[in-house]
Design a protein around this motif. Structure first.
Motif, mmCIF file in Angstrom:
data_model
loop_
_atom_site.group_PDB
_atom_site.id
_atom_site.type_symbol
_atom_site.label_atom_id
_atom_site.label_comp_id
_atom_site.label_asym_id
_atom_site.label_seq_id
_atom_site.Cartn_x
_atom_site.Cartn_y
_atom_site.Cartn_z
ATOM 1 N N GLY A 89 0.785 -1.108 0.100
ATOM 2 C CA GLY A 89 -0.175 -0.455 0.002
ATOM 3 C C GLY A 89 1.604 1.408 0.108
ATOM 4 O O GLY A 89 1.196 1.407 1.052
ATOM 5 N N SER A 90 0.664 2.438 -0.860
ATOM 6 C CA SER A 90 1.482 3.480 -1.182
ATOM 7 C C SER A 90 1.442 4.395 0.148
ATOM 8 O O SER A 90 2.924 4.282 1.142
ATOM 9 C CB SER A 90 1.445 3.950 -2.345
ATOM 10 N N THR A 91 0.118 4.542 0.670
ATOM 11 C CA THR A 91 0.412 5.961 1.440
ATOM 12 C C THR A 91 1.135 4.496 2.780
ATOM 13 O O THR A 91 1.597 5.374 3.647
ATOM 14 C CB THR A 91 -0.868 6.126 1.288
ATOM 15 N N LYS A 92 0.642 3.732 3.231
ATOM 16 C CA LYS A 92 0.866 2.358 4.546
ATOM 17 C C LYS A 92 3.168 2.739 4.661
ATOM 18 O O LYS A 92 3.082 2.746 5.533
ATOM 19 C CB LYS A 92 0.099 1.086 4.261
ATOM 20 N N LYS A 93 2.638 2.647 2.697
ATOM 21 C CA LYS A 93 4.207 1.839 2.990
ATOM 22 C C LYS A 93 5.292 2.779 3.235
ATOM 23 O O LYS A 93 6.188 3.092 4.272
ATOM 24 C CB LYS A 93 5.394 1.667 1.713
ATOM 25 N N ILE A 94 4.544 4.797 2.517
ATOM 26 C CA ILE A 94 5.581 5.660 3.028
ATOM 27 C C ILE A 94 5.261 6.471 4.481
ATOM 28 O O ILE A 94 6.268 6.577 5.137
ATOM 29 C CB ILE A 94 5.062 7.587 1.592
ATOM 30 N N THR A 95 4.961 6.245 4.740
ATOM 31 C CA THR A 95 3.903 6.912 6.428
ATOM 32 C C THR A 95 4.934 5.428 7.440
ATOM 33 O O THR A 95 5.667 6.340 8.350
ATOM 34 C CB THR A 95 2.782 5.964 6.249
ATOM 35 N N VAL A 96 4.994 3.972 7.108
ATOM 36 C CA VAL A 96 5.628 3.317 8.706
ATOM 37 C C VAL A 96 7.450 3.750 8.231
ATOM 38 O O VAL A 96 7.690 3.521 8.724
ATOM 39 C CB VAL A 96 5.603 1.956 7.395
#
Length: 511
Positions: free
Chosen positions: A411-418
């Motif tokens: 998940g693009s948003t999840k990856k960048i957030t993590v």
């Protein structure tokens, strides 16, 4: 938006060949890989192993050198402050007491303050272009260090430098997941992260040369520390400009790949179950990142491991001089730390790639680092120096965490957030790090060395807990898959719908 179902099937529709208006809308909401498949018309022939290897070599040739060079400079620019500490910076800037500690720490305040803005900017703007602008800016700031003659000016430049470098780690995790399969990513992360070791090795030699030739010349117009900052800063500016033109923002716009090769690349990445990225920010993925236990297990390791990080960055030379060596000799004596780090990072990540057991390999490599911490705390001179070198194995955990964020967070948003949360943990750990080396504890800094041993042990336990979570989730999903009807077929192109690792029941975690 409603609460994310953490283990049930995702509420998405099947995406057949992307041609209709509704399907085009799904493409926009999904991953950029769907756009590539639509434009290329899909594969013209099945992708065999030889074509896949040829494509991988082509990607390595065009991508790895660029991201390695920038990561090399990122670490070298960060440890330049350590070289400055023993080539006249503290005297020229009239630093007293613990002021140097705060000069070292404030870099990470700048990085911390700009981390969340930068993760949004990484999604909004073309990835490579945004990073290249940041690289060029930090090169200019680094060159400005040569004009700093006061405590306040050093604080200002270090703070701005931290802001400019905030994008690097999140961007490099995204680059790795865009270009490499899960089983390939650990070794590639090991390669680009080994640039820290090369920076330690070559940077120490460069600083030694400056110290012996410029530092000994009383008539030189620039002092040794000024030459170091000026040369490294201008070199970084040149690389930042080149980076803007040479590195593609994603596989979708890579000029060195034909349309058919782009489609082949998408097929190579299909098994990652996460595509190549989306520029749409999704609040449900953001919330999921905050509630996933793995996010915080990653963050704890990064936080705990970076509290001792000053032994390799801002306090490396000071620590070695405290063992009984001269300031000039310390510039060379820190370099074997980098050599050991290179061997461990490349060697262990290669073994991890072949065995597909990156966490067990990483845990095993942490043990010599714990022994090294004990040697630094309990012995003197030569034995303590050996312990200092053994501590160079701990970054293998950092590469493992970065590799897991690239391959096991979908998940693009999840990856960048993590990744951003991990970078925040990194900055907080590094803010604390110089403060553990209090002036009153010089020259042995025994309290700091004892804390290193404790933290390295906790980091090792944390890696084991991460593995337990992965094993549990994989077994649970395998059991659910076994209970499905025999005629069950996964949704077409579900890999490219920009689903998270929790939303996608077909996702399995790499160990």
């Amino acid at each position: 938006m409603g609460k994310v179902d953490t283990e049930g099937p995702p509420p998405t529709k099947v995406v057949p060949d992307v041609t209709s208006t509704d399907e085009l809308s799904a493409t926009e909401k999904g991953d950029a890989a769907l756009q590539i498949l639509r434009q290329s018309g899909g594969l013209q022939q099945p992708l065999d192993s030889e074509r896949s290897r040829r494509l991988l070599r082509r990607i390595d040739y065009h991508i790895m050198p660029l991201i390695c060079v920038v990561y090399f400079l990122q670490y070298l620019d960060k440890i330049a402050i350590s070289y400055g500490s023993v080539t006249g910076l503290k005297t020229s800037a009239h630093l007293v007491g613990n002021q140097f500690n705060w000069v070292a720490s404030i870099f990470f305040f700048g990085q911390l303050g700009f981390e969340f803005p930068t993760i949004r900017l990484l999604q909004m703007f073309p990835l490579a272009k945004y990073v290249s602008v940041n690289v060029t800016i930090w090169g200019i700031i680094l060159a400005c260090f040569s004009a700093c003659k006061s405590y306040g000016s050093l604080l200002a430049c270090r703070f701005l430098l931290g802001m400019a470098e905030a994008a690097i780690v999140p961007a490099w995790v995204v680059f790795t997941s865009q270009w490499y399969r899960k089983e390939e990513s650990a070794f590639r992360v090991g390669i680009w992260f080994s640039m820290c070791g090369w920076a330690q090795l070559l940077g120490g030699c460069f600083a030694y040369g400056v110290a012996t030739h410029v530092g000994g010349d009383v008539h030189a117009s620039l002092k040794g520390w000024q030459v170091i900052f000026l040369v490294l800063g201008l070199l970084t500016v040149v690389v930042g400009i080149l980076f803007f033109f040479l590195l593609p923002d994603s596989p979708a716009v890579a000029r060195f790949l034909s349309d058919q090769e782009k489609a082949e690349h998408v097929e190579r990445l299909r098994g990652n179950e996460q595509g190549i990225g989306s520029q749409t920010f999704k609040w449900d993925q953001f919330r999921e990142a905050l509630t996933d236990i793995n996010t915080w297990l990653y963050a704890f390791w990064i936080f705990a491991a970076n509290i001792p990080n000053s032994i390799a960055t801002s306090f490396g030379n000071i620590l070695v001089t405290g063992m009984g060596y001269s300031k000039v000799d310390s510039l060379l004596l820190v370099t074997p730390l980098g050599a050991y780090e290179i061997v461990v990072l490349v060697g262990v990540t290669y073994v991890a790639m072949k065995t597909q057991q990156r966490l067990w390999c990483c845990i095993a490599t942490h043990i010599p680092s714990i022994v090294g911490g004990i040697l630094m705390a309990a012995t003197g001179k030569a034995s303590a120096l050996v312990g200092y070198y053994l501590s160079g194995g701990i970054p293998i955990g950092w590469t493992t965490i970065l590799g897991l964020q690239a391959s096991n967070v979908a998940g693009s948003t999840k990856k960048i957030t993590v990744t951003a949360i991990g970078t925040i943990a990194y900055t907080v750990g590094n803010i604390i790090s110089p403060q553990t080396f209090q002036a009153k504890d010089a020259p042995r800094y025994l309290p700091a060395k004892i804390s290193i041993v404790i933290l390295y042990f906790l980091c090792t336990v944390d890696l084991y807990l991460i593995r337990l979570v992965y094993v549990y989730r994989n077994k649970k999903r395998d059991a659910e898959a076994a209970q499905r009807a025999p005629d069950y077929v996964p949704e077409k192109n579900h890999e490219f719908l920009d689903l998270t690792d929790i939303q996608n029941p077909e996702f399995r975690y790499s160990l």
